[in-house]
Design a protein around this motif. Structure first.
Motif, PDB file in Angstrom:
ATOM      1  N   GLU A 288      13.915  14.404  33.054  1.00  0.00           N
ATOM      2  CA  GLU A 288      12.932  14.409  31.974  1.00  0.00           C
ATOM      3  C   GLU A 288      13.388  15.371  30.892  1.00  0.00           C
ATOM      4  OE1 GLU A 288       8.814  14.643  32.819  1.00  0.00           O
ATOM      5  OE2 GLU A 288       9.021  13.571  34.710  1.00  0.00           O
ATOM      6  N   TYR A 289      13.241  14.964  29.651  1.00  0.00           N
ATOM      7  CA  TYR A 289      13.686  15.773  28.527  1.00  0.00           C
ATOM      8  C   TYR A 289      12.521  16.209  27.642  1.00  0.00           C
ATOM      9  CZ  TYR A 289      18.279  14.200  29.934  1.00  0.00           C
ATOM     10  OH  TYR A 289      19.411  13.948  30.653  1.00  0.00           O
ATOM     11  N   ASP A 290      11.629  15.305  27.298  1.00  0.00           N
ATOM     12  CA  ASP A 290      10.459  15.593  26.477  1.00  0.00           C
ATOM     13  C   ASP A 290      10.814  16.400  25.235  1.00  0.00           C
ATOM     14  OD1 ASP A 290       7.755  15.375  25.824  1.00  0.00           O
ATOM     15  OD2 ASP A 290       7.330  17.348  26.689  1.00  0.00           O
ATOM     16  N   LYS A 291      11.795  15.902  24.471  1.00  0.00           N
ATOM     17  CA  LYS A 291      12.187  16.589  23.249  1.00  0.00           C
ATOM     18  C   LYS A 291      12.655  15.579  22.216  1.00  0.00           C
ATOM     19  CE  LYS A 291      16.990  17.539  24.518  1.00  0.00           C
ATOM     20  NZ  LYS A 291      17.989  18.612  24.646  1.00  0.00           N
ATOM     21  N   LEU A 292      12.604  16.005  20.965  1.00  0.00           N
ATOM     22  CA  LEU A 292      13.097  15.200  19.864  1.00  0.00           C
ATOM     23  C   LEU A 292      14.609  15.059  20.000  1.00  0.00           C
ATOM     24  CD1 LEU A 292      12.112  13.912  17.157  1.00  0.00           C
ATOM     25  CD2 LEU A 292      12.779  16.067  16.068  1.00  0.00           C
ATOM     26  N   VAL A 293      15.090  13.830  19.845  1.00  0.00           N
ATOM     27  CA  VAL A 293      16.529  13.584  19.924  1.00  0.00           C
ATOM     28  C   VAL A 293      16.992  12.828  18.686  1.00  0.00           C
ATOM     29  CG1 VAL A 293      16.607  13.597  22.455  1.00  0.00           C
ATOM     30  CG2 VAL A 293      16.226  11.432  21.253  1.00  0.00           C
ATOM     31  N   ARG A 294      18.286  12.820  18.481  1.00  0.00           N
ATOM     32  CA  ARG A 294      18.865  12.081  17.362  1.00  0.00           C
ATOM     33  C   ARG A 294      18.554  10.594  17.504  1.00  0.00           C
ATOM     34  NH1 ARG A 294      23.067  14.491  14.279  1.00  0.00           N
ATOM     35  NH2 ARG A 294      23.380  16.683  14.804  1.00  0.00           N
ATOM     36  N   ASP A 295      18.495   9.910  16.366  1.00  0.00           N
ATOM     37  CA  ASP A 295      18.030   8.525  16.303  1.00  0.00           C
ATOM     38  C   ASP A 295      18.824   7.550  17.175  1.00  0.00           C
ATOM     39  OD1 ASP A 295      16.181   9.458  14.460  1.00  0.00           O
ATOM     40  OD2 ASP A 295      17.387   8.854  12.738  1.00  0.00           O
ATOM     41  N   ARG A 296      20.105   7.794  17.372  1.00  0.00           N
ATOM     42  CA  ARG A 296      20.933   6.844  18.112  1.00  0.00           C
ATOM     43  C   ARG A 296      21.017   7.148  19.609  1.00  0.00           C
ATOM     44  NH1 ARG A 296      26.425   5.910  16.128  1.00  0.00           N
ATOM     45  NH2 ARG A 296      26.228   4.148  17.540  1.00  0.00           N
ATOM     46  N   ILE A 297      20.362   8.197  20.066  1.00  0.00           N
ATOM     47  CA  ILE A 297      20.429   8.568  21.483  1.00  0.00           C
ATOM     48  C   ILE A 297      19.933   7.450  22.402  1.00  0.00           C
ATOM     49  CG2 ILE A 297      19.557  10.175  23.244  1.00  0.00           C
ATOM     50  CD1 ILE A 297      21.893  11.263  21.470  1.00  0.00           C
TER      51      ILE A 297
ATOM     52  N   ARG B 179      18.152   3.357  31.182  1.00  0.00           N
ATOM     53  CA  ARG B 179      16.998   2.901  30.415  1.00  0.00           C
ATOM     54  C   ARG B 179      16.190   4.104  29.939  1.00  0.00           C
ATOM     55  NH1 ARG B 179      11.974   1.793  32.273  1.00  0.00           N
ATOM     56  NH2 ARG B 179      12.761   1.830  34.404  1.00  0.00           N
ATOM     57  N   PRO B 180      16.217   4.368  28.642  1.00  0.00           N
ATOM     58  CA  PRO B 180      15.441   5.504  28.137  1.00  0.00           C
ATOM     59  C   PRO B 180      13.970   5.148  27.970  1.00  0.00           C
ATOM     60  CG  PRO B 180      16.544   4.429  26.325  1.00  0.00           C
ATOM     61  CD  PRO B 180      16.978   3.704  27.585  1.00  0.00           C
ATOM     62  N   GLU B 181      13.112   6.081  28.265  1.00  0.00           N
ATOM     63  CA  GLU B 181      11.693   5.945  27.954  1.00  0.00           C
ATOM     64  C   GLU B 181      11.443   6.806  26.728  1.00  0.00           C
ATOM     65  OE1 GLU B 181       8.979   6.598  31.159  1.00  0.00           O
ATOM     66  OE2 GLU B 181      10.243   5.482  32.575  1.00  0.00           O
ATOM     67  N   ILE B 182      10.951   6.189  25.653  1.00  0.00           N
ATOM     68  CA  ILE B 182      10.777   6.887  24.387  1.00  0.00           C
ATOM     69  C   ILE B 182       9.429   6.560  23.764  1.00  0.00           C
ATOM     70  CG2 ILE B 182      13.265   6.868  23.928  1.00  0.00           C
ATOM     71  CD1 ILE B 182      12.628   4.656  21.790  1.00  0.00           C
ATOM     72  N   HIS B 183       9.052   7.349  22.782  1.00  0.00           N
ATOM     73  CA  HIS B 183       7.962   7.004  21.875  1.00  0.00           C
ATOM     74  C   HIS B 183       8.303   7.592  20.521  1.00  0.00           C
ATOM     75  CE1 HIS B 183       6.431  11.091  22.844  1.00  0.00           C
ATOM     76  NE2 HIS B 183       5.830  11.021  21.658  1.00  0.00           N
ATOM     77  N   VAL B 184       7.705   7.077  19.488  1.00  0.00           N
ATOM     78  CA  VAL B 184       7.901   7.594  18.137  1.00  0.00           C
ATOM     79  C   VAL B 184       6.743   8.534  17.830  1.00  0.00           C
ATOM     80  CG1 VAL B 184       8.088   7.011  15.692  1.00  0.00           C
ATOM     81  CG2 VAL B 184       9.160   5.527  17.419  1.00  0.00           C
ATOM     82  N   ALA B 185       7.086   9.752  17.459  1.00  0.00           N
ATOM     83  CA  ALA B 185       6.077  10.771  17.189  1.00  0.00           C
ATOM     84  C   ALA B 185       5.281  10.437  15.934  1.00  0.00           C
ATOM     85  CB  ALA B 185       6.757  12.127  17.026  1.00  0.00           C
ATOM     86  N   ASP B 186       3.985  10.715  15.973  1.00  0.00           N
ATOM     87  CA  ASP B 186       3.195  10.619  14.738  1.00  0.00           C
ATOM     88  C   ASP B 186       3.523  11.846  13.880  1.00  0.00           C
ATOM     89  OD1 ASP B 186       1.650  12.831  15.634  1.00  0.00           O
ATOM     90  OD2 ASP B 186       0.059  11.552  16.391  1.00  0.00           O
ATOM     91  N   ALA B 187       2.969  11.914  12.688  1.00  0.00           N
ATOM     92  CA  ALA B 187       3.334  12.954  11.719  1.00  0.00           C
ATOM     93  C   ALA B 187       3.102  14.365  12.261  1.00  0.00           C
ATOM     94  CB  ALA B 187       2.571  12.745  10.412  1.00  0.00           C
ATOM     95  N   GLU B 188       1.968  14.585  12.891  1.00  0.00           N
ATOM     96  CA  GLU B 188       1.655  15.922  13.410  1.00  0.00           C
ATOM     97  C   GLU B 188       2.602  16.313  14.547  1.00  0.00           C
ATOM     98  OE1 GLU B 188      -2.011  18.413  15.454  1.00  0.00           O
ATOM     99  OE2 GLU B 188      -2.441  16.484  14.519  1.00  0.00           O
ATOM    100  N   GLU B 189       2.826  15.392  15.473  1.00  0.00           N
ATOM    101  CA  GLU B 189       3.737  15.666  16.581  1.00  0.00           C
ATOM    102  C   GLU B 189       5.159  15.881  16.056  1.00  0.00           C
ATOM    103  OE1 GLU B 189       5.441  13.847  20.791  1.00  0.00           O
ATOM    104  OE2 GLU B 189       4.289  12.528  19.464  1.00  0.00           O
ATOM    105  N   TYR B 190       5.560  15.064  15.087  1.00  0.00           N
ATOM    106  CA  TYR B 190       6.902  15.180  14.517  1.00  0.00           C
ATOM    107  C   TYR B 190       7.115  16.562  13.900  1.00  0.00           C
ATOM    108  CZ  TYR B 190      11.061  13.671  11.865  1.00  0.00           C
ATOM    109  OH  TYR B 190      12.318  13.539  11.344  1.00  0.00           O
ATOM    110  N   THR B 191       6.110  17.073  13.205  1.00  0.00           N
ATOM    111  CA  THR B 191       6.186  18.416  12.633  1.00  0.00           C
ATOM    112  C   THR B 191       6.433  19.451  13.724  1.00  0.00           C
ATOM    113  OG1 THR B 191       4.750  17.827  10.780  1.00  0.00           O
ATOM    114  CG2 THR B 191       4.894  20.165  11.324  1.00  0.00           C
ATOM    115  N   ASP B 192       5.671  19.359  14.810  1.00  0.00           N
ATOM    116  CA  ASP B 192       5.816  20.293  15.923  1.00  0.00           C
ATOM    117  C   ASP B 192       7.172  20.135  16.608  1.00  0.00           C
ATOM    118  OD1 ASP B 192       3.236  21.147  15.392  1.00  0.00           O
ATOM    119  OD2 ASP B 192       2.328  19.987  17.025  1.00  0.00           O
ATOM    120  N   ARG B 193       7.605  18.895  16.793  1.00  0.00           N
ATOM    121  CA  ARG B 193       8.883  18.629  17.466  1.00  0.00           C
ATOM    122  C   ARG B 193      10.063  19.112  16.623  1.00  0.00           C
ATOM    123  NH1 ARG B 193       8.672  16.573  22.888  1.00  0.00           N
ATOM    124  NH2 ARG B 193       6.637  15.590  23.093  1.00  0.00           N
TER     125      ARG B 193
END
Length: 103
Positions: free
Chosen positions: A3-12, A22-36
Motif C-alpha cells: 500500500e502506498y496511499d500517496k500522490l504519484v506521477r501520472d504515468r505510474i 494491477r494498480p488501485e487508484i483514484h483521482v483526487a478532488d481539488a481539496e485532496e489534491y492540495t493536501d497531497r
C-alpha cells in the motif's frame, strides 16, 4: 499487495500495468489534491535532503510546477516573489548561519 496511499506521477499506473500488476487508484478532488501536493513536496524535499542527489531536486521542482498549475499561478509569479524576498532579506549564497541573537 503493498500500500502506498500517496500522490504519484501520472504515468505510474501505466508503468505498473506494464509490469503485469494491477494498480488501485483514484483521482483526487481539488481539496485532496492540495493536501497531497503538500505531502509530496515534503516527501521529495526529505529525499533530496537525505541523498543530495540532483535527480531528487528535479522531483522537488516537478512538485513545485504542479502546485503552481493547481493554484493557477506561473513560474514568473513565483520568481517575482523570490526576487522581492531576495532584495529585502538576501539569498543564501554567503552560507551565513545564525547561532543566536543576544537581547
Amino acid at each position: 499487495m503493498p500500500e502506498y496511499d500517496k500522490l504519484v506521477r501520472d504515468r505510474i499506473p501505466e508503468i505498473v500495468e506494464k509490469n503485469d500488476q494491477r494498480p488501485e487508484i483514484h483521482v483526487a478532488d481539488a481539496e485532496e489534491y492540495t493536501d497531497r501536493l503538500a505531502a509530496k513536496l515534503r516527501e521529495e524535499s526529505r529525499e533530496f535532503a537525505d541523498s543530495g542527489e540532483f535527480e531528487e531536486l528535479a522531483d522537488v521542482l516537478e512538485v513545485v510546477y504542479a502546485i503552481l498549475d493547481h493554484r493557477e499561478r506561473t513560474l514568473e509569479d513565483l520568481e517575482a516573489v523570490r526576487r522581492e524576498k531576495q532584495s529585502e532579506r538576501g539569498g543564501f549564497a554567503d552560507g551565513i548561519v545564525l547561532e543566536c541573537v543576544e537581547e
